[in-house]
Design an enzyme around this catalytic site. Structure first.
Site, mmCIF file in Angstrom:
data_model
loop_
_atom_site.group_PDB
_atom_site.id
_atom_site.type_symbol
_atom_site.label_atom_id
_atom_site.label_comp_id
_atom_site.label_asym_id
_atom_site.label_seq_id
_atom_site.Cartn_x
_atom_site.Cartn_y
_atom_site.Cartn_z
ATOM 1 N N LYS A 107 0.863 -1.194 0.000
ATOM 2 C CA LYS A 107 0.000 0.000 0.000
ATOM 3 C C LYS A 107 0.886 1.226 0.000
ATOM 4 O O LYS A 107 1.996 1.202 0.537
ATOM 5 C CB LYS A 107 -0.883 0.024 1.256
ATOM 6 C CG LYS A 107 -2.101 0.907 1.129
ATOM 7 C CD LYS A 107 -3.150 0.193 0.321
ATOM 8 C CE LYS A 107 -4.476 0.872 0.328
ATOM 9 N NZ LYS A 107 -5.538 -0.067 -0.053
HETATM 10 N N1 GLU Z 1 -7.169 0.115 -3.412
HETATM 11 C C1 GLU Z 1 -7.916 -1.060 -3.700
HETATM 12 C C2 GLU Z 1 -7.997 -1.947 -2.474
HETATM 13 O O1 GLU Z 1 -7.880 -1.496 -1.357
HETATM 14 C C3 GLU Z 1 -7.416 -1.778 -4.953
HETATM 15 C C4 GLU Z 1 -6.013 -2.289 -4.887
HETATM 16 C C5 GLU Z 1 -5.500 -2.851 -6.204
HETATM 17 O O2 GLU Z 1 -6.255 -2.959 -7.153
HETATM 18 O O3 GLU Z 1 -4.305 -3.159 -6.243
HETATM 19 O O4 GLU Z 1 -8.279 -3.107 -2.570
#
Ligand code: GLU
Length: 418
Positions: A107
């Site tokens: 993240k």
């Molecule tokens: N931000 C989204 C999540 O929390 C998508 C993450 C992604 O597609 O890599 O799942």
């Protein structure tokens, strides 16, 4: 990393520990799976439109890469902290494992307020942040995506900045891109589509008809708005309430979601929407509805407001919206909660489809994407539901059991290096 009170990572650890105990996880693997592999902090100087230089702090956490490249979004928000980004990266690890896709968890977050920045300033910040972490990301290493306050345009800048650094166009370094430059059809709607599927499957399990069911949604960003739209249009549910960062609206007969979407495009909030009564966030949680969808930020459903909740089912569109205490209170009262790492996993599942299509250089139709997504989501929902029945635990603990089981198995197979 030690848990501190009020820590979001601490909440993640509490959830993890409950499942790890049931699995009798050995202490060595337990230690590995509760330690972030890599936490990067960078300073990003940006020349603002007024000529002054601001320095923004950004993070990228690669929590675990046992199953594949780190995967997870980048959020822009004034309240971003390393603790939050680490928890979110851990949740991505469990989410990818529950979704059964070959990714680890990562993240990113930048402390900034994009609502007060111009498009040029956001572009400059994005490019500098990516330049600062460029050696750590890549199609085989770590693949970012959109998250809170980031979108397909920002992902296009991520892709371009990375490509300029490596000297060739590399679409598979990031997902959630515009369709014109390697994005996948259906990706923008994917998280909302998965939330709709989770609500539909939960209704079947709990025993009510999703057609005509009443729904309240907290948050009207990508996840909240598309969940509402698809639940109304494709599942025939009645969206009676929506709140966002500024205010909220309620209509017993059901809100006109296409009209509300048009309204929010102009006003940037649902607040003041005609044909509805105003509603506070606190009151949204008190509504007697079939389905409640928290689709905003972490820590929204707490021990304080959980006793007021009268929904039958909660589908966590956001990451970490329910605190561990609230989760227990609600579960004890028989509320069926579909946890974030399952409920919103269709976003990253379709990111996986996008990454596959980019690497293959061959693109699927929207119908193919949605069919594969439906199959993946139903597979994950059923695996978690069966686990919850087998171990007599709530859906969150069951999702962790599935995820930890998969990551732990591969950790043991790979063994220790050096
Ligand atoms: N931000 C989204 C999540 O929390 C998508 C993450 C992604 O597609 O890599 O799942």
């Amino acid at each position: 990393m030690a848990a501190t009170s009020g820590s979001i990572f601490g909440a993640m650890l509490q959830e993890f520990d409950g499942a790890a105990r049931i699995l009798n996880l050995e202490p060595g693997i337990w230690k590995i799976l509760t330690s972030p592999k890599r936490q990067i902090t960078v300073s990003c100087p940006v020349q603002m439109d007024n000529g002054e230089i601001e320095v923004f702090v950004g993070y990228r956490v690669q929590y675990n890469i046992t199953l594949g490249p780190a995967k997870g979004g980048i959020r822009y928000h004034p309240n971003v902290t390393l603790d939050e980004v680490t928890a979110l990266a851990a949740w991505m690890t469990w989410k990818c494992a529950v979704a059964h896709i070959p990714f680890g968890g990562g993240k990113g977050g930048v402390i900034c307020d994009p609502t007060k920045m111009s498009k040029r300033e956001i572009e400059a910040l994005t490019r500098r942040y990516i330049a600062e972490i460029v050696d750590a990301i890549g199609p085989e290493k770590d693949v970012p995506a959109p998250d809170v306050n980031t979108n397909d345009q920002i992902m296009a800048w991520v892709m371009d900045t990375y490509s300029m650094h490596v000297g060739h166009t590399t679409t598979s370094v990031v997902t959630g891109k515009p369709v014109e430059l390697g994005g996948s059809l259906g990706r923008r709607e994917a998280t909302g589509r998965g939330v709709m599927i989770a609500a539909r499957e939960s209704a079947k399990h709990v025993g009510f008809n999703i057609k005509g069911a009443t729904v309240a949604v907290q948050g009207f960003g990508n996840v909240g708005s598309i969940s509402a739209e698809l639940l109304a249009q494709e599942a025939g549910a009645k969206i009676v309430a929506v709140t966002d960062w500024k205010g909220g609206v309620y209509n017993k007969q059901g809100l006109d979601i296409p009209k509300l979407l048009q309204y929010t495009q102009q006003k940037k909030t649902v607040d003041g929407f005609p044909d509805a009564e105003p509603l506070t966030n606190a009151d949204l949680f008190k509504l007697e509805v079939d389905v409640l969808i928290p689709a905003a930020l972490e820590n929204q459903i707490t021990a304080e407001n959980a006793p007021t909740i009268r929904a039958k089912v909660i589908i966590e569109g956001a990451n970490g919206p329910t605190t561990p205490d609230a989760n227990k209170l609600l579960h004890d009262r028989g509320v069926f909660i579909v946890p974030d790492i399952l409920a919103n996993s269709s976003g990253v599942t379709t990111s996986y489809f996008e990454w596959v299509q980019d690497r293959y250089g061959y693109f699927w139709t929207e119908k193919e994407v949605n069919e594969r997504l439906e199959a993946k989501m139903c597979e994950a929902f059923s695996a978690v539901l069966q686990t919850s029945i087998k171990y007599k635990v709530d859906m969150r603990t069951a999702a962790y059991i599935v995820a930890i089981g998969r990551v732990a198995t591969v950790t043991r197979m790979r063994g220790m290096y050096a």
